[in-house]
Write an enzyme that holds these catalytic residues in place. Structure first.
Site, mmCIF file in Angstrom:
data_model
loop_
_atom_site.group_PDB
_atom_site.id
_atom_site.type_symbol
_atom_site.label_atom_id
_atom_site.label_comp_id
_atom_site.label_asym_id
_atom_site.label_seq_id
_atom_site.Cartn_x
_atom_site.Cartn_y
_atom_site.Cartn_z
ATOM 1 C CD GLU A 1 -2.840 -1.137 2.523
ATOM 2 O OE1 GLU A 1 -4.106 -1.679 1.968
ATOM 3 O OE2 GLU A 1 -2.586 -1.026 3.367
ATOM 4 C CB CYS B 1 2.991 7.424 3.107
ATOM 5 S SG CYS B 1 3.582 6.310 4.563
ATOM 6 C CB CYS C 1 7.117 -5.476 8.503
ATOM 7 S SG CYS C 1 8.389 -4.280 9.268
ATOM 8 C CB CYS D 1 5.943 -2.428 16.123
ATOM 9 S SG CYS D 1 7.468 -2.166 15.537
ATOM 10 C CB CYS E 1 2.834 -1.631 13.627
ATOM 11 S SG CYS E 1 2.869 -1.325 11.762
ATOM 12 N N GLY F 1 6.906 -2.031 5.943
ATOM 13 C CA GLY F 1 8.145 -2.693 6.010
ATOM 14 C C GLY F 1 9.313 -1.630 6.588
ATOM 15 C CD GLU F 2 13.355 -0.361 9.738
ATOM 16 O OE1 GLU F 2 12.512 0.069 10.359
ATOM 17 O OE2 GLU F 2 14.237 0.120 9.127
ATOM 18 C CB SER G 1 10.394 6.417 9.240
ATOM 19 O OG SER G 1 10.135 5.998 10.448
ATOM 20 C CG LEU H 1 12.987 6.591 21.049
ATOM 21 C CD1 LEU H 1 14.172 5.664 20.820
ATOM 22 C CD2 LEU H 1 13.438 7.980 21.766
ATOM 23 C CG ASN I 1 -3.501 6.312 13.321
ATOM 24 O OD1 ASN I 1 -4.379 7.125 13.792
ATOM 25 N ND2 ASN I 1 -2.297 6.377 12.794
ATOM 26 C CB CYS J 1 1.115 6.113 11.470
ATOM 27 S SG CYS J 1 2.034 7.445 10.769
HETATM 28 N N1 SAH Z 1 9.401 0.563 9.775
HETATM 29 C C1 SAH Z 1 9.561 1.879 9.850
HETATM 30 C C2 SAH Z 1 8.571 2.612 8.924
HETATM 31 C C3 SAH Z 1 7.139 2.226 8.816
HETATM 32 S S1 SAH Z 1 6.168 2.526 10.310
HETATM 33 C C4 SAH Z 1 9.490 2.215 11.171
HETATM 34 O O1 SAH Z 1 9.250 1.786 11.858
HETATM 35 O O2 SAH Z 1 9.696 3.673 11.324
HETATM 36 C C5 SAH Z 1 5.658 4.535 10.143
HETATM 37 C C6 SAH Z 1 5.435 4.777 11.659
HETATM 38 O O3 SAH Z 1 4.126 4.547 12.136
HETATM 39 C C7 SAH Z 1 6.502 4.537 12.658
HETATM 40 O O4 SAH Z 1 6.783 5.658 13.407
HETATM 41 C C8 SAH Z 1 5.708 3.452 13.310
HETATM 42 O O5 SAH Z 1 6.118 3.301 14.701
HETATM 43 C C9 SAH Z 1 4.269 4.094 13.500
HETATM 44 N N2 SAH Z 1 3.150 3.541 13.835
HETATM 45 C C10 SAH Z 1 2.995 2.045 13.585
HETATM 46 N N3 SAH Z 1 1.932 1.493 14.049
HETATM 47 C C11 SAH Z 1 1.188 2.797 14.428
HETATM 48 C C12 SAH Z 1 -0.135 2.967 15.091
HETATM 49 N N4 SAH Z 1 -1.035 2.057 15.016
HETATM 50 N N5 SAH Z 1 -0.426 4.270 15.158
HETATM 51 C C13 SAH Z 1 0.482 5.139 15.040
HETATM 52 N N6 SAH Z 1 1.365 5.147 14.474
HETATM 53 C C14 SAH Z 1 1.894 3.758 14.231
#
Ligand code: SAH
Length: 346
Positions: free
Chosen positions: A94, A107, A114, A118, A121, A165-166, A197, A221, A296, A339
Site C-alpha cells: 500500500e 508515503c 515486515c 511492533c 502496528c 516494511g522497514e 523512517s 522511538l 491509530n 500510520c
Molecule cells: N518501519 C519503519 C517505517 C514504517 S512505520 C519504522 O518503524 O519507522 C511508520 C511509523 O508509524 C512509525 O513511526 C511507526 O512506529 C508508526 N506506527 C506504527 N503503528 C502505528 C499505529 N497504530 N498508530 C500510530 N503510529 C503507528
C-alpha cells in the site's frame, strides 16, 4: 510473461547503452530507452515512439518491463488517497498520498509485509514476504506524483518511507530508488524532501552516515526506557537503546543534521513523567524534533492513546529543554490509511 526475458528496469543506464553498442547500434538509443523507462514511466515498448519498429521488436523479444499497477484506490474525506499496489508477482503493498495546503507527500512501502514485530502496528501482523525492488519503490512514487497532478494540480513535493516494511532492512534497494527519484532522469527531487523512517537498526544508521546520504532520518522511538521499548518493539532486545544512541551520535557527528523521533504516547505504557525525562535524556545530545503521533487503533490491539493532558506534559517538558515538538494529527483514518494501519485489508 516469458520468464526467460530479463527485466529491463534492472539495468543501469550504462548497461542499457552497452546493450545497444553490442548490437552495433548507437549508445544514445540506450539513453532514450532509459528516459522512457524512468522519466516517462513507459510500461510498454510500443510507447517508445522515437525508436524504430525494429528496435522496439528487438527489445520486446529480449526484455520485459516489470511494473506495478494501482489495483484499487480509496479516497478519505480529508483528501488522503490510499492505493493498493499490485506487484508483477501478484503481491500487494500500500502507498498513500497525503495532501496539505502546501504539500503533497507520498508515503511509500519498502517491503511486502515486515519482519519486525511492533505490537501496535498492523503491518507487523503480515509476515515479511519479500523486499521491494528499486523500481517497485520508484513506481509507487511515480503513481502518486500522477495522482497529485490529477487531483491537486501540482507535482509531488515530499516522500516519506513510512509505509509497509522497514526501509533499513532493504537498504540497498531503498538507496537505489532514492537515487532514481533524485536524479535528473527521474523526478529530480531534492533529497532534503525525503524522510527515511526506521525502527532503529544501529548498524544501518551508521552505514547511512558513512555513505553520506543526503535525505533525512526519522527514528520510531516510542520509549527511551529499554524495558518498555522491548515490550512494545521486541526487536529492541537485539538492538537496545544504548546501541541505537551510539549509532545516532555517529550519525549526528557525520551529518550535523537534526534528528526526528516518532513517538506515540499510550495510556499506562509511556505516559509518566519518568518516560518524558528518559526521552529528554535520550535525545538531548543533538538538535532533535519529537513528532508526537496520534495512535491509530488497529484491529484486536489493546493499546489506547494517552489523555490530552499527558500529551500537553510531553510538549511542555520537551520545549522547556529546547527540543522541538509537533503534535501530528492522523490523516486518512477513515480508510485505514494512517500510520501503522497498512495491512492490505482489501
Ligand atoms: N518501519 C519503519 C517505517 C514504517 S512505520 C519504522 O518503524 O519507522 C511508520 C511509523 O508509524 C512509525 O513511526 C511507526 O512506529 C508508526 N506506527 C506504527 N503503528 C502505528 C499505529 N497504530 N498508530 C500510530 N503510529 C503507528
Amino acid at each position: 510473461m516469458n520468464p526467460k526475458k530479463q527485466d529491463i528496469r534492472a539495468l543501469s543506464k550504462e548497461e542499457l547503452m552497452a546493450v545497444f553498442t553490442a548490437q552495433g547500434n548507437k549508445a544514445f538509443r540506450g539513453k532514450q530507452v532509459y528516459e522512457w523507462l524512468w522519466k516517462k514511466g513507459a510500461h510498454r515498448f510500443e510507447e517508445m515512439s522515437n525508436l524504430s519498429k525494429q528496435t522496439r521488436e528487438f527489445l520486446e523479444n529480449e526484455f520485459s518491463i516489470n511494473h506495478i499497477a494501482v489495483d484499487s484506490m480509496q479516497r478519505s474525506q480529508d483528501g488522503t488517497i490510499k492505493n493498493a499496489i499490485r506487484l508483477h508477482d501478484g503481491l500487494i503493498v500500500e502507498s498513500v498520498l497525503i495532501p496539505t495546503p502546501k504539500r503533497t507527500t507520498a508515503c511509500v512501502s519498502s517491503q511486502v509485509g515486515c519482519s519486525l514485530d511492533c505490537k501496535f502496528c498492523a503491518t507487523a501482523r503480515l509476515k515479511r514476504m519479500r523486499n521491494l525492488n528499486p523500481d517497485e519503490i520508484y513506481d509507487q512514487v511515480l503513481a502518486i506524483d500522477k495522482q497529485s497532478r490529477l487531483y491537486h494540480n501540482r507535482k509531488l513535493t515530499n516522500i516519506v518511507f513510512m509505509g509497509m516494511g522497514e526501509p533499513l532492512m532493504n537498504y540497498n534497494n531503498v538507496l537505489k530508488a532514492i537515487e532514481k527519484i533524485t536524479s535528473k532522469e527521474g523526478l529530480a527531487m531534492s533529497p532534503k524532501r525525503i524522510v527515511v523512517s526506521t525502527s532503529g537498526i544501529p548498524k544501518m544508521i551508521k552505514k547511512m552516515a558513512q555513505d553520506g546520504v543526503k535525505f533525512n532520518l526519522a527514528v520510531s522511538l516510542h520509549s527511551a526506557i529499554d524495558e518498555i521499548r522491548s515490550q512494545i518493539m521486541p526487536f529492541n532486545e537485539t538492538f537496545p537503546l544504548i546501541d541505537l544512541r551510539k549509532a545516532l551520535e555517529f550519525w549526528y557527528a557525520k551529518t550535523k543534521r537534526q534528528i526526528t523521533y516518532e513517538y506515540v504516547v499510550w495510556e499506562g505504557v509511556n505516559d509518566s513523567t519518568k518516560d518524558i525525562l528518559a526521552l529528554i535524556e535520550f535525545c538531548k545530545f543533538a538538535p532533535s524534533k519529537v513528532n508526537l503521533i496520534e495512535y491509530n487503533p488497529i484491529e484486536g490491539g489493546d493499546f489506547q492513546q494517552a489523555k490530552p493532558d499527558v500529551i500537553d506534559n510531553y510538549v511542555r517538558m520537551l520545549e522547556a529543554k529546547n527540543i522541538t515538538v509537533t503534535v501530528r494529527r492522523s490523516r486518512g483514518k477513515d480508510i485505514d490509511a494512517a500510520c501503522g494501519q497498512l495491512a492490505n485489508k482489501s
